[in-house]
Scaffold this active site. Structure first.
Site, PDB file in Angstrom:
ATOM      1  CE1 TYR A  36      35.819  28.334  54.112  1.00  0.00           C
ATOM      2  CE2 TYR A  36      35.669  29.586  56.163  1.00  0.00           C
ATOM      3  CZ  TYR A  36      35.060  28.908  55.118  1.00  0.00           C
ATOM      4  OH  TYR A  36      33.698  28.809  55.086  1.00  0.00           O
ATOM      5  CD1 TRP A  40      38.371  32.147  49.414  1.00  0.00           C
ATOM      6  CD2 TRP A  40      39.837  31.286  50.852  1.00  0.00           C
ATOM      7  NE1 TRP A  40      38.181  30.785  49.448  1.00  0.00           N
ATOM      8  CE2 TRP A  40      39.073  30.231  50.319  1.00  0.00           C
ATOM      9  CE3 TRP A  40      40.834  30.976  51.764  1.00  0.00           C
ATOM     10  CZ2 TRP A  40      39.257  28.910  50.680  1.00  0.00           C
ATOM     11  CZ3 TRP A  40      41.017  29.651  52.136  1.00  0.00           C
ATOM     12  CH2 TRP A  40      40.231  28.640  51.593  1.00  0.00           C
ATOM     13  CB  SER A  41      40.638  37.134  46.079  1.00  0.00           C
ATOM     14  OG  SER A  41      40.112  38.288  45.577  1.00  0.00           O
ATOM     15  CD1 TRP A  42      35.653  37.234  49.467  1.00  0.00           C
ATOM     16  CD2 TRP A  42      34.183  38.918  49.234  1.00  0.00           C
ATOM     17  NE1 TRP A  42      34.420  36.782  49.869  1.00  0.00           N
ATOM     18  CE2 TRP A  42      33.500  37.801  49.740  1.00  0.00           C
ATOM     19  CE3 TRP A  42      33.459  40.083  49.006  1.00  0.00           C
ATOM     20  CZ2 TRP A  42      32.129  37.828  50.032  1.00  0.00           C
ATOM     21  CZ3 TRP A  42      32.105  40.106  49.299  1.00  0.00           C
ATOM     22  CH2 TRP A  42      31.447  38.996  49.801  1.00  0.00           C
ATOM     23  CD  GLN A 116      36.378  35.148  47.118  1.00  0.00           C
ATOM     24  OE1 GLN A 116      37.389  35.684  47.575  1.00  0.00           O
ATOM     25  NE2 GLN A 116      35.652  34.301  47.821  1.00  0.00           N
ATOM     26  CG  ASP A 180      30.803  30.377  48.602  1.00  0.00           C
ATOM     27  OD1 ASP A 180      31.110  31.525  48.248  1.00  0.00           O
ATOM     28  OD2 ASP A 180      31.616  29.620  49.149  1.00  0.00           O
ATOM     29  CE1 TYR A 362      29.583  29.069  54.974  1.00  0.00           C
ATOM     30  CE2 TYR A 362      29.165  28.986  52.646  1.00  0.00           C
ATOM     31  CZ  TYR A 362      30.049  29.033  53.684  1.00  0.00           C
ATOM     32  OH  TYR A 362      31.396  29.045  53.431  1.00  0.00           O
ATOM     33  CD1 TRP A 363      27.734  32.295  51.554  1.00  0.00           C
ATOM     34  CD2 TRP A 363      27.258  34.407  52.085  1.00  0.00           C
ATOM     35  NE1 TRP A 363      28.918  32.937  51.858  1.00  0.00           N
ATOM     36  CE2 TRP A 363      28.658  34.236  52.189  1.00  0.00           C
ATOM     37  CE3 TRP A 363      26.722  35.683  52.388  1.00  0.00           C
ATOM     38  CZ2 TRP A 363      29.526  35.258  52.563  1.00  0.00           C
ATOM     39  CZ3 TRP A 363      27.591  36.696  52.756  1.00  0.00           C
ATOM     40  CH2 TRP A 363      28.968  36.474  52.843  1.00  0.00           C
ATOM     41  CD  GLU A 406      32.389  30.710  57.946  1.00  0.00           C
ATOM     42  OE1 GLU A 406      32.457  29.765  58.767  1.00  0.00           O
ATOM     43  OE2 GLU A 406      32.472  30.536  56.705  1.00  0.00           O
TER      44      GLU A 406
END
Ligand code: GLC
Length: 441
Positions: A36, A40-42, A116, A180, A362-363, A406
């Site tokens: 990345y 990124w915002s958050w 976000q 995501d 992942y999520w 991560e």
């Protein structure tokens, strides 16, 4: 850094600080070096929480850099691209968003056209709370500079994203949730009718989620882009519109923070307090599900709650006025075998008993440090020490065992995804710092 950390904690602090130093570009912090390469915002909000205790000069620059990407209508985009990197080096890059054609988008930088979870006001408040007495005046001056931008961000959310005028904001894309590929989005994504074409490039560095999901993500972006990211299109016609508990809980926490910032700066906190009341009430009325004892996302396209329980359902711990029966019901579910009770390294991002649960996906199952931090912060605010202590201990144990990864396997703590991940390092600094300096916790 002052004393009172143990030797082990000091080593952990130093290692976390090294990660943030290495990921600093000179103006902002990338989430991870290879995967990345933009801002990124958050991620930046979480990074600010850690930099506040390590390098507050950088924390200020981190936020300024993010707000360089703010649109004229107040939108804080979820990605601010590093223009010195090759345009095609990252997907989804500027060529997908084409925000440079949009009159409200900034001219000096390329950005995405999505949001976000809005954590920046909360991050700004914590930055101020971490200031030493000698830094207080500089901190206030910085806040005075940032405050109008935060107000504009919240105005955008209230005016353009409160789609059913309930007080809650809706997201138009799974990426806006921060989680995501959460199984919570499977139903609305599955209901999309895509024209027969392949939208996403075939070779991406990030192999998760799958290509089919990516086609849907990219198609949703294409629709938003072709509608010029217009609020009336999002509200009336866009096929993905969801009120998510984590997005709205962070919106609520940041709205409370905005009221505190207004007080610190001698501005009027009342509009922020009124908005907070509205969000609080709507969270309970629209997203609390008495039957499962959890908050669930509401799909505005069929006005139903989405079926899968995810870690996002616990984010309303961040609501300081959460009624006690709901608080305890949430804590019971969190400690049950569906979440922390059957995971050695909580909190899994999805209900372990859901068919969609995937411990490596992942999520869709793994434990993430930022969601642990949000739940820890909220539980602590309510004096829920059983939950807060569990999250504090298991979060640090994950990082001690597997490094600044991560995300992590919720059963055995194996590290997954990228290494040297910025928010993992930053939030470790915040956790260690909270023990060291109770005033700023
Ligand atoms: C992934 C995460 C998202 C995060 C981004 C950058 O897309 O799902 O939440 O902001 O990476 O770290």
């Amino acid at each position: 850094m002052t004393a009172r950390l143990t030797g082990d904690e000091t080593a952990l602090w130093d290692a976390a600080a090294r990660v943030l130093d290495a990921n600093w570009t000179g103006t902002a912090t990338v989430p991870s070096p290879g995967l990345y390469p933009h801002q990124w915002s958050w991620d930046s909000a979480f990074v600010t929480m850690g930099l506040a205790r390590h390098r507050r000069d950088r924390a200020e620059r981190e936020l300024i850099s993010l707000f360089r990407g703010q649109w004229a209508d107040g939108l804080v985009p979820h990605i601010v691209f590093n223009t010195t990197l090759a345009r095609h080096g990252y997907f989804p890059g500027p060529d997908l968003w084409r925000t440079d054609r949009h009159p409200a988008a900034p001219h000096a930088v390329h950005t995405s056209g999505l949001t976000q979870p809005p954590l920046q006001a909360l991050a700004a408040l914590r930055l101020h709370e971490c200031a030493s007495p000698s830094e207080a005046e500089r901190s206030r001056n910085f806040l005075a500079r940032l405050y109008p931008k935060l107000v504009a961000q919240h105005r955008y959310l209230a005016q353009c994203r409160d789609m059913d005028s309930s007080g809650l904001v809706a997201i138009c894309h799974p990426w806006e949730s921060g989680l995501d590929n959460s199984p919570a989005w499977d139903r609305p994504l599955g209901a999309l009718e895509l024209p027969p074409a392949v939208y996403a490039p075939q070779h991406r560095s990030n192999s998760l989620p799958t290509g089919e999901d990516y086609d849907r993500y990219v198609w949703l972006v294409t629709l938003l882009r072709e509608a010029d990211y217009r609020a009336d299109y999002m509200r009336d016609a866009h096929p993905f519109a969801v009120e998510d508990p984590l997005v709205n809980a962070t919106y609520l926490a940041s709205t409370h923070a905005l009221a505190e910032l207004a007080e610190i700066l001698g501005r009027d906190p009342v509009p922020h307090r009124e908005r907070a009341q509205l969000i609080h009430k709507a969270l309970l009325d629209r997203l609390w599900d008495y039957e499962t004892g959890c908050f669930r996302a509401r799909d505005l396209r069929d006005d139903r709650l989405l079926p899968v329980l995810s870690v996002a359902g616990f984010a309303p711990f961040l609501d300081p006025e959460l009624p006690a029966p709901i608080l305890h019901s949430l804590a019971d579910l969190l400690l049950s075998a569906r979440f922390a009770g059957a995971a050695g390294y909580p909190v899994p991002s999805c209900d372990i008993q859901a068919t969609a649960f995937d411990r490596a996906g992942y999520w869709r199952g793994p434990t993430w440090i930022n969601t642990n931090w949000l739940l820890w912060h909220g539980a602590r605010g309510h004096g829920l020490s059983v939950v807060a202590d569990l999250l504090y201990g298991s979060t640090l144990r994950l990082v001690r065992q597997s490094g600044f990864r991560e995300y992590f396997d919720p059963f055995d703590g194996t590290g997954r995804g990228s290494h040297d991940y910025s928010w993992t390092a930053a939030l470790v600094l915040d956790l260690l710092g909270a023990r060291r300096a109770p005033r700023a916790a």
